[in-house]
Design an enzyme around this catalytic site. Structure first.
Site, PDB file in Angstrom:
ATOM      1  N   ASP A 178       0.826  -1.209   0.000  1.00  0.00           N
ATOM      2  CA  ASP A 178       0.000   0.000   0.000  1.00  0.00           C
ATOM      3  C   ASP A 178       0.865   1.266   0.000  1.00  0.00           C
ATOM      4  O   ASP A 178       1.870   1.336   0.710  1.00  0.00           O
ATOM      5  CB  ASP A 178      -0.858  -0.040   1.277  1.00  0.00           C
ATOM      6  CG  ASP A 178      -1.982   0.960   1.284  1.00  0.00           C
ATOM      7  OD1 ASP A 178      -2.827   0.899   0.381  1.00  0.00           O
ATOM      8  OD2 ASP A 178      -2.016   1.800   2.206  1.00  0.00           O
TER       9      ASP A 178
ATOM     10  N   GLU B 147       1.811  -0.538  -4.815  1.00  0.00           N
ATOM     11  CA  GLU B 147       0.865   0.505  -5.218  1.00  0.00           C
ATOM     12  C   GLU B 147       1.707   1.762  -5.431  1.00  0.00           C
ATOM     13  O   GLU B 147       1.967   2.518  -4.499  1.00  0.00           O
ATOM     14  CB  GLU B 147      -0.205   0.752  -4.158  1.00  0.00           C
ATOM     15  CG  GLU B 147      -1.268   1.715  -4.683  1.00  0.00           C
ATOM     16  CD  GLU B 147      -2.043   2.464  -3.604  1.00  0.00           C
ATOM     17  OE1 GLU B 147      -3.087   3.034  -3.936  1.00  0.00           O
ATOM     18  OE2 GLU B 147      -1.618   2.487  -2.436  1.00  0.00           O
TER      19      GLU B 147
END
Ligand code: GLC
Ligand code: MG
Length: 544
Positions: free
Chosen positions: A206, A270
């Protein structure tokens, strides 16, 4: 017969990945919330479809201020989703079906209820004080610098008890970790190993470009009119609040740990950066950081031949041979491809999916893409995403793309039992898995067939990409030696000249359509000129 354990060193390059948003996938215990046993019961769908790995959005303990992206314990499963034993069972059952399991790692921030933050906040003298980013107010009492959070508003919250501010690039309930602190690095080494030792095949990481912040906490510079529109809305370029060079050291460290495992564990970042140059930097100059990073400029591009092909051409030119691209059109943060790119038009959806699955690189489908699922339109009272609640009515947030998976035509689409209220309302769209499985011409069968063709084709899995000349609205490329993909991004008929070698393949009689959006075309021969109907896409191979 036990499924063979694939162990190729870079298995993800041959793979089709699939994102499971666990909360909305399948509910096994009638609480209206998807869970691990629900996923277990639906693994057969993924095996039937032919995906090689799943990425599970966070299943770790969380008070759910940001639906799992506020982690309160990195090594425990959220009870709503099940137990660690359930997760082990998912991993083992998936492996028997030849499917690997990736988890979501959230290293930029924790929940404010994480024991680390509770301890850090307790006192300026706490042993964990420097695990988070604390700073004194300016002399006038205002925040330490001008940083704004990615969800809007200041990135700093004052802790009245200690008189210091703490940093949060997202919600105040998501304090940012301090990646200048050695203890944080060590703690994450342990977390990473904990999951990899349990058979987890890797992580989607993330906001992996934001972990390290400027050590002097300098103000971000203002945007100019040359900056992307969204950045201009925030009024500043995130030069110092993330994207620091030292962030790459963290990725190199995890890569080294990955390299110590057999097979190597996948690092899929990400990488929400706005240039392709920045994207490639996260693969590492010596191929020693991420194995793959999501391509946001591609996701955000308009659904037009020129725009999409332009990005692919630049990736092909920029990426060294060691860097492997990823192609995706939907995820739990952006409007679904069926809505954003295709305005619900299923002919366009077929074209988009054929494109994703035939470019050089690894496709990542988001649950529901395989049936062409569209976003749902929400009323304010129905919103659950804090981002939608904050920006309503200008932006509805991310609930529209997070609605539960429609499995069949029954009540609640088979996601949960009749009479249960799902945590988010079901999409209004008519499509569901069972209906499309029964219909040979469906989007679902197309996706399955393209995945199967890809699996059989060395050209589609690994062959070089070469853009071919084409007229307006048509994007045509060759893969490897004997495969051509031709996509018509218009409602009108178009013709495409096939290159020699395809056009004169073998006997000179042309190639064969191995799969295409218009299913009747399958198996037909082409001449050296290919005629495409509106929004039609085909994969053509030469027999020789
Ligand atoms: C990532 C996640 C998103 C989350 C944010 C903060 O962008 O994909 O869902 O809200 O990080 O963790
Ligand atoms: Mg449940």
């Amino acid at each position: 017969m036990p499924a063979p354990e694939p162990d190729q060193a870079q298995w993800w390059r041959d793979a089709v990945l699939y994102q499971v948003y666990v909360r909305s996938f399948a509910d096994s215990d009638d609480d209206g919330v998807g869970d691990l046993r629900g996923l277990l019961g639906r693994l057969d769908h993924l095996a039937w479809l032919g995906v090689d790995a799943v990425w599970l959005s966070p299943v770790t303990a969380s008070p759910n201020a940001d639906w799992g992206y506020d982690v309160s314990d990195y090594c425990a499963v959220l009870p709503e989703y099940g137990s660690l034993a359930d997760l082990d069972e998912v991993i083992a059952a998936a492996r028997r079906l030849g499917i690997r399991v990736l988890l979501d790692l959230v290293p930029n921030h924790t929940s404010d209820r994480h024991a680390w933050f509770v301890e850090s906040r307790a006192s300026v003298h706490s042993a964990r004080r420097d695990w988070y980013v604390w700073a004194d107010p300016k002399p006038d009492g205002s925040a330490p610098n001008n940083w704004v959070g990615s969800f809007g508003g200041p990135a700093w919250t004052l802790d009245r008890a200690s008189g210091q501010y703490y940093l949060h690039n997202f919600l105040p309930e998501q304090p940012d970790l301090n990646w200048w602190c050695a203890g944080v690095h060590d703690a994450f080494d342990d977390i990473v190993r904990f999951w990899w030792d349990r058979g987890v095949a890797g992580f989607r990481i993330d906001v992996c470009n934001m972990m390290v912040k400027d050590s002097d906490l300098r103000d971000n510079p203002p945007t100019t009119e040359d900056d992307p529109f969204i950045m201009q809305m925030f009024g500043q370029r995130p030069l110092y609040s993330g994207n620091r060079p030292e962030g790459h050291d963290v990725l190199r460290r995890w890569r080294a740990i990955s390299d110590s495992y057999t097979p190597k564990r996948l690092l899929l970042g990400e990488t929400n950066v706005d240039t392709l140059e920045a994207l490639v930097s996260y693969y590492g100059p010596a191929d020693d950081e991420l194995h793959m990073g999501f391509n946001f400029p591609f996701i955000e591009a308009p659904f037009e031949a020129g725009a999409l092909a332009g990005i692919v051409d630049r990736i092909e030119a920029l990426f060294p041979s060691t860097a492997w691209p990823v192609w995706t059109g939907s995820n739990h943060d952006v409007s679904r491809l069926a809505t954003r790119w295709c305005e619900g038009d299923q002919a366009k959806v077929r074209l988009a999916l054929l494109m994703l699955l035939t470019l050089r690189g690894t496709p990542v489908l988001y649950q529901g893409d395989e049936i062409g699922l569209t976003d749902r339109v929400f009323e304010k009272e129905e919103l659950r995403d804090p981002v939608g609640l904050r920006f309503w009515p200008h932006y509805p947030g991310r609930d529209p793309e997070r609605t539960p998976m429609p499995w069949d035509g029954g009540p609640n689409g088979g996601f949960t039992s009749a009479g249960v209220t799902p945590w988010l309302p079901m999409a209004d769209a008519p499509m569901h898995v069972a209906g499309q499985r029964a219909e040979r011409g469906s989007v679902l069968h197309l996706v399955r067939d393209v995945i199967a063709v890809r699996r059989q084709s060395g050209d589609l899995r690994a062959g070089a990409y070469r853009r071919l000349p084409a007229g307006d609205d048509v994007w045509t490329w060759q893969r490897g030696t004997a495969t051509v993909v031709a996509l018509n991004f218009s409602a009108d008929e178009r013709t495409v000249a096939l290159p020699p070698g395809i056009a004169t393949a073998g006997s000179g009689a042309g190639g064969t359509v191995v799969v295409g959006t218009h299913r009747g075309r399958h198996g037909s021969s082409t001449g050296d000129v290919l005629r495409l109907e509106g929004w039609e896409g085909v994969v053509v191979t030469s027999p020789g």
